[in-house]
Design a protein around this motif. Structure first.
Motif, PDB file in Angstrom:
ATOM      1  N   PHE A 152      65.274  54.054  50.478  1.00  0.00           N
ATOM      2  CA  PHE A 152      65.166  54.163  51.854  1.00  0.00           C
ATOM      3  C   PHE A 152      63.933  53.521  52.428  1.00  0.00           C
ATOM      4  CE2 PHE A 152      69.346  55.846  51.218  1.00  0.00           C
ATOM      5  CZ  PHE A 152      69.800  54.719  51.654  1.00  0.00           C
ATOM      6  N   VAL A 157      67.385  59.221  52.822  1.00  0.00           N
ATOM      7  CA  VAL A 157      68.023  58.159  54.817  1.00  0.00           C
ATOM      8  C   VAL A 157      66.711  58.928  55.760  1.00  0.00           C
ATOM      9  CG1 VAL A 157      70.031  59.246  55.187  1.00  0.00           C
ATOM     10  CG2 VAL A 157      69.000  56.648  56.086  1.00  0.00           C
ATOM     11  N   ASP A 161      64.574  54.985  59.354  1.00  0.00           N
ATOM     12  CA  ASP A 161      65.772  54.392  58.754  1.00  0.00           C
ATOM     13  C   ASP A 161      67.060  54.298  59.375  1.00  0.00           C
ATOM     14  OD1 ASP A 161      64.903  53.883  55.931  1.00  0.00           O
ATOM     15  OD2 ASP A 161      65.281  55.814  55.976  1.00  0.00           O
ATOM     16  N   TYR A 189      68.589  46.269  52.324  1.00  0.00           N
ATOM     17  CA  TYR A 189      67.999  47.302  52.710  1.00  0.00           C
ATOM     18  C   TYR A 189      69.280  47.467  54.101  1.00  0.00           C
ATOM     19  CZ  TYR A 189      65.381  50.362  55.730  1.00  0.00           C
ATOM     20  OH  TYR A 189      65.089  51.623  57.130  1.00  0.00           O
ATOM     21  N   VAL A 193      71.584  51.266  54.238  1.00  0.00           N
ATOM     22  CA  VAL A 193      71.094  51.810  55.759  1.00  0.00           C
ATOM     23  C   VAL A 193      73.107  52.382  56.288  1.00  0.00           C
ATOM     24  CG1 VAL A 193      70.138  52.839  57.508  1.00  0.00           C
ATOM     25  CG2 VAL A 193      68.741  51.763  55.618  1.00  0.00           C
ATOM     26  N   GLU A 196      75.778  54.154  54.810  1.00  0.00           N
ATOM     27  CA  GLU A 196      75.479  56.163  54.915  1.00  0.00           C
ATOM     28  C   GLU A 196      76.084  56.103  56.149  1.00  0.00           C
ATOM     29  OE1 GLU A 196      72.889  57.689  53.378  1.00  0.00           O
ATOM     30  OE2 GLU A 196      73.409  56.745  51.865  1.00  0.00           O
TER      31      GLU A 196
END
Length: 245
Positions: A152, A157, A161, A189, A193, A196
């Motif tokens: 990140f 994170v 982000d 990327y 993210v 997550e």
């Protein structure tokens, strides 16, 4: 705490993801800003979402809300500790809220997903074409230069982000995803993210909000486990905000 705003809004999603990241409980009234009543307009004079109500405090604007959450509720920090990194993180949040908001929301998602459904107006195809051919590629070219090849932006994170990735989910809802051949770092990327837990836990509620008829939406969200408020500020008739296009 109470949040007013739709699960599908990138600005609301940003605040909710930060609440999840910090481990804070909340209730939500998942209305779109066009369907807010007079009380909503009193709380949000620009008729925009999200709105945060925390005791006797009412705040509008996702950046203001996230800054308040980070300062008022210690623990999991949303911003990096180093002053230079904090400044850069705030810049990425600003870039997301303004430029990505313009090209992905007003230039694409609003045209394809909101105008026909809410207002019964045709999509502005010329604006969509400009967004897809010029504005979005320019924004992604910039991100491709700035984003990390792994991990990140600033270690774990965080707010930067979350702010960036949130808009890509709405872009996907409008039919656009970054081409991994053209923007490999950006595509990877964004996928990292959005995978997550702070985002993944919200996705079932977004799916319900997008797929269920408004008349049965609250019941469906409750069944899905969404932490809804007991009452809603929603209306049946839409109303434009003072800054709506």
């Amino acid at each position: 705490m109470k949040i007013i705003g739709s699960f599908v809004s990138p600005y609301v999603r940003k605040v909710l993801a930060c609440l999840v990241l910090k481990g804070l409980d909340y209730e939500i009234d998942p209305i779109t800003p066009f369907f807010g009543d007079d009380t909503f307009e009193r709380l949000s004079p620009l008729r925009r979402i999200p709105v945060l109500i925390d005791g006797d405090l009412t705040l509008c604007d996702s950046s203001v809300i996230c800054a308040y959450l980070d300062e008022a509720y210690p623990g999991r920090a949303l911003l990096p500790a180093d002053p230079k990194d904090r400044a850069r993180a705030r810049w990425f949040e600003e870039f997301a809220d303004t430029r990505l908001g313009d090209v992905f929301i007003w230039g694409l998602f609003y045209q394809r997903n909101v105008r026909p459904v809410v207002w019964g107006e045709p999509c502005d195809e010329a604006r969509v074409e400009k967004s897809l051919s010029t504005d979005i590629p320019a924004a992604l070219d910039y991100l491709e230069r700035e984003l990390p090849a792994a991990g990140f932006l600033f270690g774990d994170v965080g707010l930067a982000d979350i702010s960036l990735a949130s808009f890509f989910r709405n872009a996907a809802y409008a039919g656009f995803e970054p081409d991994p051949a053209r923007w490999p770092k950006t595509a990877a990327y964004v996928a990292r993210v959005l995978a997550e837990p702070c985002f993944a836990t919200l996705l079932p509620f977004e799916d319900v909000q997008r797929s269920v008829n408004p008349a049965g939406r609250r019941a469906a969200l409750l069944e899905a486990g969404a932490p809804l408020t007991a009452e809603t500020l929603g209306t049946r008739t839409p109303k434009r905000g003072v800054m709506a296009l």
